[in-house]
Design an enzyme around this catalytic site. Structure first.
Site, PDB file in Angstrom:
ATOM      1  N   TYR A 166       1.050  -1.122   0.100  1.00  0.00           N
ATOM      2  CA  TYR A 166      -0.279   0.482  -0.359  1.00  0.00           C
ATOM      3  C   TYR A 166       0.694   0.879  -0.198  1.00  0.00           C
ATOM      4  O   TYR A 166       1.972   0.889   0.309  1.00  0.00           O
ATOM      5  CB  TYR A 166      -0.591  -0.180   1.275  1.00  0.00           C
ATOM      6  CG  TYR A 166      -1.605   1.224   1.321  1.00  0.00           C
ATOM      7  CD1 TYR A 166      -2.542   1.623   0.698  1.00  0.00           C
ATOM      8  CD2 TYR A 166      -1.340   2.602   1.856  1.00  0.00           C
ATOM      9  CE1 TYR A 166      -3.385   2.526   0.399  1.00  0.00           C
ATOM     10  CE2 TYR A 166      -1.727   3.343   2.095  1.00  0.00           C
ATOM     11  CZ  TYR A 166      -3.249   3.917   1.614  1.00  0.00           C
ATOM     12  OH  TYR A 166      -3.972   4.535   1.543  1.00  0.00           O
ATOM     13  N   TRP A 213       1.188   5.975  -1.885  1.00  0.00           N
ATOM     14  CA  TRP A 213       1.273   6.549  -2.762  1.00  0.00           C
ATOM     15  C   TRP A 213       1.766   6.843  -4.360  1.00  0.00           C
ATOM     16  O   TRP A 213       1.776   7.149  -4.937  1.00  0.00           O
ATOM     17  CB  TRP A 213       0.719   8.257  -2.317  1.00  0.00           C
ATOM     18  CG  TRP A 213      -0.613   8.343  -2.460  1.00  0.00           C
ATOM     19  CD1 TRP A 213      -1.252   7.888  -0.855  1.00  0.00           C
ATOM     20  CD2 TRP A 213      -1.603   9.610  -2.496  1.00  0.00           C
ATOM     21  NE1 TRP A 213      -2.383   8.423  -1.109  1.00  0.00           N
ATOM     22  CE2 TRP A 213      -2.726   9.232  -1.268  1.00  0.00           C
ATOM     23  CE3 TRP A 213      -0.448  10.568  -3.262  1.00  0.00           C
ATOM     24  CZ2 TRP A 213      -3.092  10.486  -2.060  1.00  0.00           C
ATOM     25  CZ3 TRP A 213      -1.852  10.865  -3.159  1.00  0.00           C
ATOM     26  CH2 TRP A 213      -2.922  11.424  -2.636  1.00  0.00           C
TER      27      TRP A 213
HETATM   28  N1  LIG Z   1      -1.358   8.950  12.351  1.00  0.00           N
HETATM   29  C1  LIG Z   1      -1.946   9.400  10.766  1.00  0.00           C
HETATM   30  N2  LIG Z   1      -1.446   7.826  10.069  1.00  0.00           N
HETATM   31  C2  LIG Z   1      -1.868   7.744   8.818  1.00  0.00           C
HETATM   32  C3  LIG Z   1      -2.717   8.392   8.762  1.00  0.00           C
HETATM   33  C4  LIG Z   1      -3.558   9.590   9.162  1.00  0.00           C
HETATM   34  O1  LIG Z   1      -4.303  10.341   9.298  1.00  0.00           O
HETATM   35  N3  LIG Z   1      -3.195   9.865  10.303  1.00  0.00           N
HETATM   36  N4  LIG Z   1      -3.511   9.584   7.412  1.00  0.00           N
HETATM   37  C5  LIG Z   1      -3.327   7.806   6.429  1.00  0.00           C
HETATM   38  C6  LIG Z   1      -3.495   7.565   4.870  1.00  0.00           C
HETATM   39  S1  LIG Z   1      -5.132   8.835   4.504  1.00  0.00           S
HETATM   40  C7  LIG Z   1      -2.433   7.740   4.468  1.00  0.00           C
HETATM   41  S2  LIG Z   1      -3.272   7.438   2.019  1.00  0.00           S
HETATM   42  C8  LIG Z   1      -0.838   6.904   4.340  1.00  0.00           C
HETATM   43  C9  LIG Z   1      -0.442   7.433   3.483  1.00  0.00           C
HETATM   44  O2  LIG Z   1       0.891   6.489   3.636  1.00  0.00           O
HETATM   45  P1  LIG Z   1       1.472   6.490   2.149  1.00  0.00           P
HETATM   46  O3  LIG Z   1       1.484   5.858   0.971  1.00  0.00           O
HETATM   47  O4  LIG Z   1       2.499   4.780   2.579  1.00  0.00           O
HETATM   48  O5  LIG Z   1       2.696   6.881   2.800  1.00  0.00           O
HETATM   49  P2  LIG Z   1       4.455   7.860   1.293  1.00  0.00           P
HETATM   50  O6  LIG Z   1       5.182   8.541   3.093  1.00  0.00           O
HETATM   51  O7  LIG Z   1       3.497   8.561   0.953  1.00  0.00           O
HETATM   52  O8  LIG Z   1       4.358   7.032   0.851  1.00  0.00           O
HETATM   53  C10 LIG Z   1       5.465   6.554  -0.200  1.00  0.00           C
HETATM   54  C11 LIG Z   1       6.241   6.247  -0.298  1.00  0.00           C
HETATM   55  O9  LIG Z   1       6.597   5.656  -1.779  1.00  0.00           O
HETATM   56  C12 LIG Z   1       7.886   5.706  -2.032  1.00  0.00           C
HETATM   57  N5  LIG Z   1       8.374   6.254  -3.617  1.00  0.00           N
HETATM   58  C13 LIG Z   1       8.383   7.750  -4.224  1.00  0.00           C
HETATM   59  N6  LIG Z   1       7.960   7.056  -5.358  1.00  0.00           N
HETATM   60  C14 LIG Z   1       8.361   5.512  -5.662  1.00  0.00           C
HETATM   61  C15 LIG Z   1       8.515   5.472  -6.768  1.00  0.00           C
HETATM   62  O10 LIG Z   1       8.525   5.651  -8.143  1.00  0.00           O
HETATM   63  N7  LIG Z   1       9.537   3.739  -6.697  1.00  0.00           N
HETATM   64  C16 LIG Z   1       9.113   3.314  -5.030  1.00  0.00           C
HETATM   65  N8  LIG Z   1       9.533   2.161  -5.417  1.00  0.00           N
HETATM   66  N9  LIG Z   1       8.693   3.858  -4.197  1.00  0.00           N
HETATM   67  C17 LIG Z   1       8.646   5.664  -4.292  1.00  0.00           C
HETATM   68  C18 LIG Z   1       8.585   7.061  -0.925  1.00  0.00           C
HETATM   69  O11 LIG Z   1       9.916   7.324  -1.233  1.00  0.00           O
HETATM   70  C19 LIG Z   1       7.867   7.362   0.219  1.00  0.00           C
HETATM   71  O12 LIG Z   1       8.416   6.413   1.149  1.00  0.00           O
HETATM   72  O13 LIG Z   1      -0.843   7.097   5.698  1.00  0.00           O
HETATM   73  C20 LIG Z   1      -1.778   6.662   6.905  1.00  0.00           C
HETATM   74  N10 LIG Z   1      -1.500   7.079   7.791  1.00  0.00           N
HETATM   75  N1  LIG Z   2      -0.391  18.219   2.367  1.00  0.00           N
HETATM   76  C1  LIG Z   2      -0.751  17.229   2.144  1.00  0.00           C
HETATM   77  N2  LIG Z   2      -2.209  17.147   1.594  1.00  0.00           N
HETATM   78  C2  LIG Z   2      -3.127  15.854   1.109  1.00  0.00           C
HETATM   79  C3  LIG Z   2      -1.548  14.959   2.430  1.00  0.00           C
HETATM   80  C4  LIG Z   2      -0.815  15.088   3.318  1.00  0.00           C
HETATM   81  O1  LIG Z   2       0.043  14.331   3.351  1.00  0.00           O
HETATM   82  N3  LIG Z   2       0.092  16.592   2.288  1.00  0.00           N
HETATM   83  N4  LIG Z   2      -2.508  13.553   1.593  1.00  0.00           N
HETATM   84  C5  LIG Z   2      -3.429  13.355   1.158  1.00  0.00           C
HETATM   85  C6  LIG Z   2      -4.481  12.013   1.226  1.00  0.00           C
HETATM   86  S1  LIG Z   2      -3.286  10.489   1.269  1.00  0.00           S
HETATM   87  C7  LIG Z   2      -5.562  11.997   1.767  1.00  0.00           C
HETATM   88  S2  LIG Z   2      -6.643  10.693   2.445  1.00  0.00           S
HETATM   89  C8  LIG Z   2      -6.358  13.080   2.233  1.00  0.00           C
HETATM   90  C9  LIG Z   2      -6.742  13.571   3.739  1.00  0.00           C
HETATM   91  O2  LIG Z   2      -7.834  14.396   3.618  1.00  0.00           O
HETATM   92  P1  LIG Z   2      -8.757  14.769   5.217  1.00  0.00           P
HETATM   93  O3  LIG Z   2      -9.122  12.874   6.070  1.00  0.00           O
HETATM   94  O4  LIG Z   2      -9.558  15.721   4.702  1.00  0.00           O
HETATM   95  O5  LIG Z   2      -7.315  14.748   5.938  1.00  0.00           O
HETATM   96  P2  LIG Z   2      -7.169  15.271   7.424  1.00  0.00           P
HETATM   97  O6  LIG Z   2      -5.767  16.105   7.759  1.00  0.00           O
HETATM   98  O7  LIG Z   2      -6.445  14.644   7.750  1.00  0.00           O
HETATM   99  O8  LIG Z   2      -8.488  15.770   8.153  1.00  0.00           O
HETATM  100  C10 LIG Z   2      -9.396  17.019   7.841  1.00  0.00           C
HETATM  101  C11 LIG Z   2      -8.909  18.099   8.831  1.00  0.00           C
HETATM  102  O9  LIG Z   2     -10.454  16.981  10.277  1.00  0.00           O
HETATM  103  C12 LIG Z   2      -9.760  16.736  10.950  1.00  0.00           C
HETATM  104  N5  LIG Z   2      -9.923  16.486  11.959  1.00  0.00           N
HETATM  105  C13 LIG Z   2      -9.899  15.480  12.958  1.00  0.00           C
HETATM  106  N6  LIG Z   2     -10.139  14.493  13.855  1.00  0.00           N
HETATM  107  C14 LIG Z   2     -11.619  15.206  13.646  1.00  0.00           C
HETATM  108  C15 LIG Z   2     -12.437  15.114  13.885  1.00  0.00           C
HETATM  109  O10 LIG Z   2     -12.856  13.702  15.371  1.00  0.00           O
HETATM  110  N7  LIG Z   2     -13.710  15.941  14.308  1.00  0.00           N
HETATM  111  C16 LIG Z   2     -14.312  16.448  13.070  1.00  0.00           C
HETATM  112  N8  LIG Z   2     -14.719  17.129  13.244  1.00  0.00           N
HETATM  113  N9  LIG Z   2     -12.804  17.266  12.539  1.00  0.00           N
HETATM  114  C17 LIG Z   2     -11.329  16.362  12.615  1.00  0.00           C
HETATM  115  C18 LIG Z   2      -8.524  17.785  11.399  1.00  0.00           C
HETATM  116  O11 LIG Z   2      -8.428  18.752  12.202  1.00  0.00           O
HETATM  117  C19 LIG Z   2      -8.016  18.168  10.020  1.00  0.00           C
HETATM  118  O12 LIG Z   2      -7.637  18.813  10.015  1.00  0.00           O
HETATM  119  O13 LIG Z   2      -5.820  14.291   2.117  1.00  0.00           O
HETATM  120  C20 LIG Z   2      -4.521  14.524   0.574  1.00  0.00           C
HETATM  121  N10 LIG Z   2      -3.829  15.360   0.852  1.00  0.00           N
HETATM  122 MO   LIG Z   3      -4.999   9.130   1.676  1.00  0.00          MO
END
Ligand SMILES: Nc1nc2c(c(=O)[nH]1)N[C@H]1C(S)=C(S)[C@@H](COP(=O)(O)OP(=O)(O)OC[C@H]3O[C@@H](n4cnc5c(=O)[nH]c(N)nc54)[C@H](O)[C@@H]3O)O[C@H]1N2
Ligand SMILES: Nc1nc2c(c(=O)[nH]1)N[C@H]1C(S)=C(S)[C@@H](COP(=O)(O)OP(=O)(O)OC[C@H]3O[C@@H](n4cnc5c(=O)[nH]c(N)nc54)[C@H](O)[C@@H]3O)O[C@H]1N2
Ligand SMILES: [Mo]
Length: 760
Positions: free
Chosen positions: A111, A113
């Site tokens: 899993y 991005w």
């Molecule tokens: N506490 C907490 N944890 C969270 C979240 C949260 O809200 N709170 N959000 C969750 C969510 S929504 C998501 S989507 C996940 C994201 O989790 P990930 O998608 O696993 O996070 P990334 O850091 O984007 O990891 C992508 C990796 O791919 C590598 N990469 C980039 N390009 C390439 C390439 O071309 N080839 C290879 N082999 N590698 C490459 C990058 O260096 C990086 O290490 O995290 C989750 N974890």
């Molecule tokens: N710059 C940047 N943008 C991103 C990403 C990133 O890593 N960096 N990740 C991307 C990815 S993979 C995803 S999945 C999306 C995620 O998109 P979201 O899930 O919308 O992103 P978050 O920033 O985790 O959460 C949005 C807001 O929800 C609020 N929140 C947290 N807990 C609660 C709660 O219990 N109740 C309410 N009402 N609000 C709460 C937090 O203050 C937070 O700022 O973002 C994407 N966009």
């Molecule tokens: Mo995500």
């Protein structure tokens, strides 16, 4: 390397840029001319293409080479090897594991991005290779909104369609009077769109809605989740209590007779059962505004007023994806849909419900979606799968059974893990436990370009190129702009694309032809382009031919004639256009879910107390919101200049309310220790009155830097619980987390995250 007769152009999840290269060295990424609001995130890569964090050749962990397979991961030096040696080792391990244990013992959910680029999609390349040799155990659903991916199909039908067809900002500006944002619409997140961005539109869209007279309500513990300019009313509820608020609003609508009986009758099923739950007929607890006020810790009058405001005009209910990443994360989505159904505006312009307006740039962008072809992954002969966030549980409990959406799954016994394009030491919860789980497999292989915690916890590290070191195409359904991705520089060191890495191993295993089909990377890219062009033509989307695309470097899919309105066809004629639920209607009560008999996910939306929240008295009195970072994408480019410039005293920032800081004698800028029973991390304190008291906020993304239970660098996932949202979806629940904060030891342990390992 082909040099085009135009400025170089590249694209990634954070936007398109023109690479400026002199003598083979990248000096700058200049934002793409069409982007009126470019993100600074991309520039973070310029200074880290080489240096101590770059992986420049294949590497094998010393202890693993010496036969200490399971101990020492994450702590040991690496031995530099040749590609021939690395390919032989990987092929030998794959062969050994699949003949001794079967292909299901290989876990390659992988899993993550990775990077944009339709062909060099790391996960697709890896899965295609493994499918050529009999398959692997996979994972299903995402960390982003797993709870929604499972519950929404029971309630509204397919979830993906629900957010790709989210009502447009143009429809909102035109017809909404009130935009109620559960979880806000945080601009930091709109910097991102999976697959590439040509022009960032989120900020301008919010501004035009405001200018058109739309009123905003920000329901979030964090004020900054809506930009100050839209002058939102801020309802700073306790985290993880949105469901209670939605139930309270529903009860208030019902008791004031403000709910749309006709809509509920014609478009929904099960409202009567829900109404009796709201009235407390079974448990004796009416889910009234007073009841909700107590749980959410909001003034009761504010809840009553909001219910009336919602019913008095055209209201868009916006639910952030973050609401799903919590214990019982299914409930706020189900309750939100039920609330929208009671208002009866689903399918009308500017009304109803929208999923994730604040999540990514494209959500709310009315556009015609390009039907983009993918790199074919082949067929996986292994049926085993896990819900994505059960990874540590699976590794630690082979043979155990879990509930999942009405089925029982049995965890396979995993001997080999292979990750390409994701970072489990970023995305998973309770990282100290993940580290323990990582000691179970016999081999861990990682394709990476930088020495982050994922690479450092592997046995065999295969160095990947970045997008700037290979040519690709950024075709995406998530943005109207489609661009080339030029190769800007030569691969650094011995790095190879994931395709070439997999091809080398395929050759070693005798499946090179099956893997490549005798096509070069450019052949594949032309193939993806042509297949897309043909499907696009069927949908009357004009695409230039390959040569014209390469000559100009980009094209834009024309906007649709009318704004997108979610569920418009269903609204217009629910008989001709039924939902793909069993009843064809909105299932406020789902017989299917009820029949599963899960206590943690009954047949209708319900308030179920979260594992950890501010309503529970513990020795950790602060609720940690670990949301997405503003200066990077997850852990990507945490080591780069943009992310590092935003660190506080060299660590990830943690934001705290002034009264909470004063009560602990803490000052802005000082290093603190954030801790609970699962672990601890060091962070740099920022004091802010933009938070609800009792809530602390710390973005994700700092590279995990373990010193025992402590992360020196400020990764909040050492603190978050590794618990499935419920038996239904088993999604991650990262935002369910209580912590305490105190001054850090002085001196605090130095950060080692960006040093790279010792290399022999
Ligand atoms: N506490 C907490 N944890 C969270 C979240 C949260 O809200 N709170 N959000 C969750 C969510 S929504 C998501 S989507 C996940 C994201 O989790 P990930 O998608 O696993 O996070 P990334 O850091 O984007 O990891 C992508 C990796 O791919 C590598 N990469 C980039 N390009 C390439 C390439 O071309 N080839 C290879 N082999 N590698 C490459 C990058 O260096 C990086 O290490 O995290 C989750 N974890
Ligand atoms: N710059 C940047 N943008 C991103 C990403 C990133 O890593 N960096 N990740 C991307 C990815 S993979 C995803 S999945 C999306 C995620 O998109 P979201 O899930 O919308 O992103 P978050 O920033 O985790 O959460 C949005 C807001 O929800 C609020 N929140 C947290 N807990 C609660 C709660 O219990 N109740 C309410 N009402 N609000 C709460 C937090 O203050 C937070 O700022 O973002 C994407 N966009
Ligand atoms: Mo995500």
């Amino acid at each position: 390397m082909n040099k085009p007769n135009r400025p170089l152009l590249t694209n990634n999840h954070w936007g398109a840029y023109h690479p400026e290269v002199k003598d083979g060295v990248l000096s700058k990424l200049r934002p793409f001319g069409e982007d009126t609001d470019p993100s600074p995130i991309g520039s973070g890569i310029v200074d880290v293409l080489d240096g101590p964090t770059r992986i420049t050749s294949p590497m094998v962990r010393k202890g693993w080479l010496e036969g200490r397979r399971k101990t020492g991961r994450g702590d040991e030096p690496f031995v530099k090897v040749s590609w021939e040696q690395a390919n032989a080792l990987v092929a030998q391990e794959l062969e050994r594991v699949r003949t001794e244990y079967g292909n299901q013992a290989i876990f390659a959910g992988s899993y993550g991005w990775a990077s944009a680029g339709r062909f060099h999609h790391a996960q697709s390349q890896l899965k295609r290779l493994l499918n050529c040799i009999g398959g692997f155990t996979k994972s299903v659903n995402t960390y982003s909104y797993a709870a929604a991916e499972v519950v929404v199909p029971h309630v509204l039908g397919n979830f993906k369609a629900m957010f790709t067809d989210t009502t447009g900002w143009d429809s909102i500006a035109k017809d909404s009077t009130l935009f109620v944002a559960f979880g806000g619409v945080a601009l930091k997140n709109g910097q991102i769109a999976a697959g590439g961005v040509g022009c960032h539109i989120q900020q301008a869209s919010l501004r035009s809605a405001k200018a058109a007279g739309v009123d905003f309500v920000n329901i979030s513990p964090v004020r900054g989740d809506l930009m100050a300019e839209v002058e939102a009313d801020w309802m700073a509820l306790r985290p993880s209590t949105d469901t209670a608020l939605m139930l309270g609003l529903a009860h208030e609508l019902m008791s004031q007779n403000l709910h749309d009986r006709d809509f509920l009758e014609n478009y929904a099923v099960g409202f009567d059962i829900y109404a009796s739950y709201l009235n407390g007929e079974n448990d004796g607890i009416p889910k009234s505004a007073e009841w909700a006020a107590e749980i959410c810790d909001l003034p009761v009058q504010d809840i009553r007023d909001l219910a009336r405001r919602m019913a008095s005009g055209r209201t868009m209910i916006s639910v952030a994806w973050s609401l799903t990443r919590q214990d019982h994360g299914e409930q706020p989505y189900w309750a939100g849909i039920a609330l929208a159904a009671m208002l009866g505006q689903i399918g009308l312009s500017g009304g109803g419900i929208g999923f994730g307006y604040g999540a990514e740039n494209q959500v709310g962008l009315s556009m015609r979606k390009l039907p983009v072809a993918a790199m074919p992954q082949g067929r996986n002969s292994v049926a085993d799968h896990i819900p994505v966030a059960r990874i540590a549980d699976m590794l630690q409990n082979p043979g155990a059974e879990i509930d999942f959406n009405g089925k029982r799954l049995t965890y396979p016994d995993i001997k080999l893990v292979w990750w390409a394009g994701g970072n489990p030491f970023h995305h998973h919860q309770d990282l100290n436990n993940l580290r323990a789980a990582w000691a179970r497999p016999e081999a861990i292989i990682v394709n990476e370009w930088c020495w982050n915690s994922n690479a450092r916890h592997a046995d065999i590290v295969l160095p990947a190129t970045t997008t700037l070191e290979r040519a690709d195409i950024a075709l995406t359904p998530h943005d109207p702009y489609q661009t080339v991705m030029d190769q800007a520089i030569e691969p650094v060191g011995e790095a190879k694309s994931d395709h070439d890495i997999c091809k080398g191993i395929a050759a070693q295993m005798g499946v090179e032809n099956a893997f490549t089909e005798d096509k070069s990377p450019e052949d594949w890219q032309r193939w993806i382009y042509e297949v897309t062009r043909q499907s696009a033509a069927r949908e009357e989307i004009d695409m230039p031919d390959w040569d014209s695309f390469q000559d100009k470097g980009w094209f834009k899919v024309a906007a649709p004639a009318k704004p997108t309105i979610l569920l418009q066809a269903f609204r217009a004629d629910p008989v001709a256009n039924p939902l793909s639920t069993p009843s064809g209607k909105i299932e406020i009560f789902s017989e299917t879910v009820a029949a599963f008999g899960y206590v943690d996910c009954p047949g209708h939306p319900a308030w179920l107390e979260p594992l950890e929240w501010l309503g529970k008295v513990t020795d950790c009195p602060l609720h940690l919101v670990s949301n997405q970072p503003s200066t990077k994408l997850h852990s990507q480019l945490d080591h780069g200049s943009v992310s590092r410039a935003a660190k506080v005293s060299g660590r990830e920032a943690v934001y705290m309310h002034p009264e909470d800081a004063a009560a602990r004698g803490l000052k802005s800028g000082q290093l603190v220790r954030v801790f609970n029973k699962r672990g601890a991390c060091i962070a740099g304190l920022q004091i802010s009155d933009g938070l609800r008291k009792g809530v602390v906020q710390m973005p994700t993304g700092a590279w995990y830097d373990p010193d025992g239970e402590l992360c020196r660098n400020g990764n909040p996932n050492v603190l978050t619980p590794d618990k499935g949202t419920s038996s239904l979806a088993q999604g991650p629940s990262a935002l369910t987390c209580l912590v305490e904060i105190a001054a850090a030891p002085d001196p605090a342990p130095a950060v080692r995250a960006y040093d790279g390992p010792v290399i022999i």
